[in-house]
Design a protein around this motif. Structure first.
Motif, short mmCIF file in Angstrom:
data_model
loop_
_atom_site.label_atom_id
_atom_site.label_comp_id
_atom_site.label_asym_id
_atom_site.label_seq_id
_atom_site.Cartn_x
_atom_site.Cartn_y
_atom_site.Cartn_z
N PHE A 189 0.83 -1.21 0.00
CA PHE A 189 0.00 0.00 0.00
C PHE A 189 0.87 1.26 0.00
N LEU A 190 1.89 1.29 0.85
CA LEU A 190 2.77 2.47 0.91
C LEU A 190 3.54 2.67 -0.39
N ARG A 191 3.91 1.56 -1.02
CA ARG A 191 4.65 1.66 -2.28
C ARG A 191 3.74 2.17 -3.39
N LYS A 192 2.51 1.68 -3.45
CA LYS A 192 1.57 2.12 -4.49
C LYS A 192 1.20 3.60 -4.32
N ALA A 193 1.15 4.05 -3.05
CA ALA A 193 0.72 5.43 -2.78
C ALA A 193 1.89 6.38 -2.60
N SER A 194 3.12 5.91 -2.88
CA SER A 194 4.32 6.72 -2.57
C SER A 194 4.32 8.07 -3.29
N LYS A 195 3.78 8.11 -4.53
CA LYS A 195 3.79 9.37 -5.28
C LYS A 195 2.85 10.41 -4.67
N LEU A 196 1.88 9.95 -3.89
CA LEU A 196 0.91 10.87 -3.29
C LEU A 196 1.29 11.26 -1.87
N LEU A 197 2.31 10.60 -1.32
CA LEU A 197 2.63 10.80 0.09
C LEU A 197 3.63 11.93 0.29
N ASN A 198 3.22 12.95 1.03
CA ASN A 198 4.19 13.91 1.54
C ASN A 198 4.34 13.65 3.04
N ASP A 199 5.11 14.46 3.71
CA ASP A 199 5.37 14.22 5.13
C ASP A 199 4.08 14.23 5.96
N GLU A 200 3.20 15.16 5.62
CA GLU A 200 1.95 15.28 6.37
C GLU A 200 1.10 14.03 6.21
N MET A 201 0.95 13.56 4.96
CA MET A 201 0.12 12.39 4.70
C MET A 201 0.73 11.14 5.33
N LEU A 202 2.05 11.01 5.25
CA LEU A 202 2.71 9.83 5.82
C LEU A 202 2.53 9.79 7.34
N LEU A 203 2.62 10.95 7.98
CA LEU A 203 2.41 11.01 9.43
C LEU A 203 0.98 10.61 9.79
N ILE A 204 0.01 11.14 9.06
CA ILE A 204 -1.40 10.84 9.35
C ILE A 204 -1.69 9.36 9.13
N ILE A 205 -1.19 8.81 8.01
CA ILE A 205 -1.44 7.39 7.72
C ILE A 205 -0.77 6.50 8.77
N SER A 206 0.45 6.84 9.18
CA SER A 206 1.17 6.03 10.16
C SER A 206 0.44 6.01 11.49
N LEU A 207 0.02 7.20 11.95
CA LEU A 207 -0.71 7.26 13.22
C LEU A 207 -2.08 6.59 13.10
N GLY A 208 -2.69 6.71 11.92
CA GLY A 208 -3.97 6.04 11.70
C GLY A 208 -3.83 4.53 11.76
#
Length: 748
Positions: free
Chosen positions: A209-228
């Motif tokens: 999932f993280l690899r497929k969405a890597s182009k859409l992930l900035n620091d903010e999105m990665l933090l939110i997804i990780s905590l989620g």
């Protein structure tokens, strides 16, 4: 005037107090955790010198969030792959320590007249050391590179997993209020089942999932997804009946295997620091100074038990595991404290209302004292070793040395061991996956289908079909897959073992059929299940090739996800160091490789093959631009720069194996630490180490000499052997026996 909620007022007071005290502790070069605890003590309800927080209940909620993020961060640093790589010595030391401290804590509590639950939780509190404090102490004292430090890191990794197990077991004991063997075993098996299931599913799904969405992930999105993801696993763990902290730890360990692990750890760090500070301040809030005065005697006793018990248990475990006396003592002196997990275990007791109010502040006081003593204990470890060695009788020292030497023997792995281990591993993994799929289907999928798609028996049949599609590749792997084909082939070549192989293969097929019956039993009667089961077995046989291909794709994705960090690191290096037509390629040096043990100047790699060795990876150490005298060792990964043609020629050198001299056999040699006595007829007598040519004759290495009762470690090559000297050689016994034979010939 605008009303300000008490929560904000309390939070502001906590953070200001924490900031001031931690600045002071930073200036005093003391652990910040102690500063947070003292800050909580100062603004707590038991101290009137400063403004006091109003609503402790809200702060407790923040503190529980702090525990979740604290364990999430520990999981990011933990990684189950690290646990697999932990040596047997560290595992033995950790398990000995945990068992001993659990017993000592329980006995100490009983001696003090405490209740059974207080004594049990005291044992759990004392059994886990503080990872944060130890690592910080090692860094400040500059001992991270020493041998004992590596062992201690392994102990801490094992302790982290044991702490998670303790949280589950202590919760079980607290609920049942007794040592129920069946319930304890059920809790352990349940924990192991869900740990493995969550890890396998997480590694298969989340990195993809993280690899497929890597182009859409900035620091903010990665933090939110990780905590989620962290909180999602917390909810899942709570639903299953485990501690929320366990779910956070598991998700952290899953994300630790992804290519985003370091980035996530960096992004989560401020969140962890904030809520972690609130948690440790809340620890101080619960401390009543009067309680510390009242229980000063028990605090002193428990502190002594902690320091002495951890030292003796780790030292004993090190000696049992075959480590030297010095390494064992240094390890024991390093882990004599309690910390983060101890607070969490103490909090668990309060949350479940099974421990007395005094246990929590007593545990915090012991933690504070042992934290202060940790650097001094580490500094005193070497002087203590010298004192102990001086007091030990020579026979004891000789026995310890011999036992330690024997434990370092490098042994071979038989084909049977490889095959049986792979069978057991496959049985456990695929059984967990299949049971998990069936349980998920029965609990969630079947109600969904029968209520919304097809009711009645047709709905059950549709559920069975859907479930079987997901089970099929794992049923095939359980019944047919051979991960150790070469070892299996060598065993099959021996006709005496073929019957055993047939029994093993038949057993695997029977177990797979039983799992099919387990699935059908969820939805059908016995008669219907038998008929449907025969149909399913026939369908599996017909579509076996497609099922096999499906499984191979699943396994490939899982292994790619599991090794994503290593693959990514290699790709980054390949990308940044290949600006021309020539490229960078990595080679793993096997123990049998002809290049193993030779220096770059001996191999003449650049002159003969036209390639350059740019980097050597040796464990966690990276050697860039190695010098001509650098040796290539077994287990190294070397990065070589050159063209395709040059690489092909060099690859042949890397794959060439040394010719063994043992009657043409291609088995691993048994390497041991051997001793040789220099007698009147010895060929070593009156020669120097260089002249004796032990390295050339035996391919062994002289690592020590005992001369006139004096030990010389790693002696100089000009040392002259005299009669009565004892020479210690690391090498193959049959090779070293050649020197013995030469001595006999000289005597005769």
């Amino acid at each position: 005037m605008t009303h300000l909620p008490n929560l904000i007022t309390d939070l502001g007071l906590i953070l200001v107090a924490a900031g001031i005290t931690t600045l002071l502790f930073k200036w005093l070069k003391q652990p910040l955790v102690l500063g947070y605890i003292i800050a909580g003590l100062l603004v707590g309800p038991h101290t009137a010198l400063f403004p006091t927080i109003i609503e402790t209940e809200n702060i407790n909620i923040w503190a529980e969030i702090g525990v979740i993020f604290l364990l999430f961060s520990l999981g990011l640093e933990f990684s189950f792959k690290k646990l697999v790589k932990v040596g047997g010595a560290s595992s033995i030391m950790a398990l000995v320590e945990v068992v001993v401290m659990l017993l000592l804590g329980y006995v100490t509590g009983k001696i003090l007249g405490w209740s059974t639950m207080d004594s049990i939780f005291l044992g759990g509190i004392l059994s886990i050391s503080s990872t944060t404090i130890i690592i910080r102490a090692f860094e400040e004292l500059g001992v991270k590179s020493q041998r004992f430090a590596g062992l201690v890191f392994g102990v801490l990794i094992v302790e982290d997993l044991v702490a998670i197990l303790l949280l589950v077991l202590l919760s079980t004991v607290a609920v049942s209020q007794q040592f129920a063997g069946a319930e304890m075993l059920e809790a352990v098996l349940k924990l192991a089942f869900f740990l493995l299931l969550w890890f396998l599913a997480g590694i298969f799904i989340i990195p993809t999932f993280l690899r497929k969405a890597s182009k859409l992930l900035n620091d903010e999105m990665l933090l939110i997804i990780s905590l989620g993801l962290c909180l999602l696993m917390v909810i899942l763990a709570a639903q299953v009946g485990f501690s929320p902290a366990l779910g956070a730890f598991i998700m952290g360990s899953i994300l630790a295997e992804t290519t985003k692990a370091e980035k996530i750890e960096h992004l989560v760090a401020p969140v962890k620091d904030l809520f972690g500070a609130i948690f440790f301040v809340s620890v101080g809030l619960l401390i009543n100074p009067e309680t510390l005065v009242t229980y000063a005697g028990p605090i002193a006793l428990i502190t002594v038990v902690t320091l002495a018990g951890k030292f003796l248990s780790i030292t004993s475990g090190g000696l049992v595991a075959g480590q030297g006396l010095k390494t064992s003592i240094q390890s024991g002196m390093s882990v004599s404290q309690i910390g983060e997990f101890s607070f969490i275990i103490a909090t668990l007791g309060l949350t479940l209302n099974v421990t007395s109010d005094f246990l929590y502040p007593v545990a915090v006081a012991v933690s504070a004292i042992t934290t202060f003593t940790t650097p001094y204990m580490i500094r005193l470890s070497e002087p203590l070793y010298k004192s102990v060695e001086a007091m030990l009788p020579d026979k004891w020292k000789a026995s310890l040395s011999e036992y330690s030497s024997g434990a370092q023997t490098i042994s071979t792995t038989s084909d049977w061991r490889l095959v049986l281990r792979s069978y057991a591993l496959n049985l456990v993994i695929y059984s967990v996956i299949i049971i998990g799929i069936v349980m998920l289907s029965a609990r969630f999928v079947n109600p969904l289908i029968t209520k919304n798609v097809v009711p009645g028996n047709l709905g059950d049949l549709l559920t069975t079909a859907v479930t079987l599609v997901f089970m099929a590749p794992f049923l095939w792997a359980l019944a047919v897959y051979h991960p150790q084909k070469e070892a299996m082939g060598r065993i099959w070549a021996n006709k005496n073992y073929r019957s055993l192989i047939i029994v093993l293969e038949f057993s695997r097929i029977v177990i797979a059929i039983l799992f099919i019956g387990f699935l059908l039993h969820q939805f059908f009667s016995v008669q219907v299940a038998i008929v449907v089961g025969l149909v399913i077995v026939a369908l599996l046989a017909v579509f076996s090739q497609k099922i096999q291909d499906f499984y191979i794709r699943i396994e490939t994705r899982f292994m790619n996800n599991l090794n994503a960090r290593e693959i990514s690191d290699a790709a980054k290096m390949h990308h940044t160091l290949t600006p021309w037509d020539a490229h960078l390629t990595s080679f793993d040096v096997s123990p049998e490789s002809a290049v193993a043990g030779k220096s770059l100047v001996e191999l003449q790699i650049r002159e003969v093959y036209g390639v350059n060795v740019a980097v050597i990876e040796r464990g966690r150490r990276t050697i860039t631009a190695p010098t001509r005298n650098e040796r290539i060792l077994p287990g190294d990964r070397i990065y070589v720069f050159g063209t395709d043609d040059q690489m092909e020629t060099f690859r042949q050198l890397m794959e060439a194996e040394v010719e063994l001299e043992m009657n043409g056999q291609h088995d691993k040699e048994d390497i041991r630490l051997q001793k040789l006595l220099v007698t009147a007829g010895s060929p070593l007598l009156h020669t120097t180490i260089r002249e004796a040519g032990v390295r050339e004759k035996t391919k062994g290495l002289i690592v020590g000499v005992e001369k006139n009762g004096r030990r010389i470690l790693n002696p100089d090559s000009n040392l002259v052997f005299e009669e009565g000297d004892i020479v210690w050689i690391v090498g193959s016994p049959w090779r070293i026996s050649k020197l013995e034979a030469a001595r006999q010939e000289n005597v005769s």
